[in-house]
Scaffold this active site. Structure first.
Site, PDB file in Angstrom:
ATOM      1  N   SER A  92      44.250  37.583  40.358  1.00 61.64           N
ATOM      2  CA  SER A  92      45.618  38.116  40.235  1.00 61.64           C
ATOM      3  C   SER A  92      46.638  37.051  40.632  1.00 61.64           C
ATOM      4  O   SER A  92      47.723  36.982  40.058  1.00 61.64           O
ATOM      5  CB  SER A  92      45.784  39.367  41.094  1.00 61.64           C
ATOM      6  OG  SER A  92      45.030  40.434  40.570  1.00 61.64           O
ATOM      7  N   THR A 148      45.278  45.066  49.217  1.00 58.48           N
ATOM      8  CA  THR A 148      44.804  43.801  49.769  1.00 58.48           C
ATOM      9  C   THR A 148      45.563  43.481  51.052  1.00 58.48           C
ATOM     10  O   THR A 148      46.791  43.402  51.051  1.00 58.48           O
ATOM     11  CB  THR A 148      44.973  42.663  48.736  1.00 58.48           C
ATOM     12  OG1 THR A 148      44.353  43.068  47.514  1.00 58.48           O
ATOM     13  CG2 THR A 148      44.363  41.365  49.238  1.00 58.48           C
ATOM     14  N   GLU A 208      43.460  42.194  35.245  1.00 52.14           N
ATOM     15  CA  GLU A 208      44.018  40.835  35.219  1.00 52.14           C
ATOM     16  C   GLU A 208      44.470  40.431  33.817  1.00 52.14           C
ATOM     17  O   GLU A 208      45.587  39.926  33.646  1.00 52.14           O
ATOM     18  CB  GLU A 208      42.988  39.846  35.763  1.00 52.14           C
ATOM     19  CG  GLU A 208      42.668  40.093  37.224  1.00 52.14           C
ATOM     20  CD  GLU A 208      41.222  39.810  37.595  1.00 52.14           C
ATOM     21  OE1 GLU A 208      40.880  40.046  38.766  1.00 52.14           O
ATOM     22  OE2 GLU A 208      40.430  39.374  36.728  1.00 52.14           O
TER      23      GLU A 208
END
Length: 177
Positions: free
Chosen positions: A43, A87, A144
């Site tokens: 990413s 994340t 992605e």
């Protein structure tokens, strides 16, 4: 066969992504003093593609984590690219940006996440149920690639709407390579 699989899956994701997202993102870009882009893993690489094209388009843009990245401030925009929106390192970046008064846009596969709760805008690429396991497209590939194409289309929108000639973009392209 595999090319058709990839193209079909990405097409279905982009078809499920609201057409208004490119305008929303461009409006945020145009209102920002400076743009910061962050992601993790692949990413982040997608973010690097986008940052380069934004720079070619005349935006003041930095990639988070690079040695020359300045501090983010009020009036700036942080774009986070995270399929999960969870994340840990990106959550920390989002909290810091919010603390200093920067705007935050999350580009994600999920509409509900920790980063999404902190962001000013969440741009969900496709629908969450489209991201199940896809044979031949492992570990985030669908998100992605879909995000890469969404962001390339956004750059196309910028170039078209602002009438930026390719020669002007080329003049900003690196010449020490």
């Amino acid at each position: 066969m595999h090319q058709e699989l990839v193209l079909s899956k990405i097409s279905s994701i982009l078809e499920a992504t609201p057409d208004s997202y490119d305008k929303t993102l461009v409006d945020m870009l145009d209102q920002a003093k400076r743009v910061f882009i962050s992601g993790a893993g692949r990413s982040k690489l997608v973010g690097n593609f986008f940052a380069m094209r934004l720079m070619h388009g005349g935006y003041d843009v930095s990639v988070v984590g690079e040695i020359v990245t300045p501090s983010i401030k009020a009036g700036d925009l942080l774009i986070i690219i995270s399929g999960s929106g969870e994340t840990e390192q990106l959550v920390a970046f989002t909290k810091k940006a919010k603390e200093v008064g920067a705007k935050i846009a999350l580009i994600s596969a999920k509409d509900d996440s920790t980063i999404g709760d902190l962001a000013d805008v969440t741009l969900q690429i496709g629908r969450a149920e489209q991201y199940g396991k896809v044979r031949g497209m492992p570990m985030g590939t669908v998100f992605e690639l879909s995000t890469l194409l969404f962001l390339e289309a956004t750059i196309s929108h910028v170039i078209h709407e602002k009438g930026i000639p390719e020669e002007e973009m080329r003049s900003r392209h690196a010449n020490l390579e």
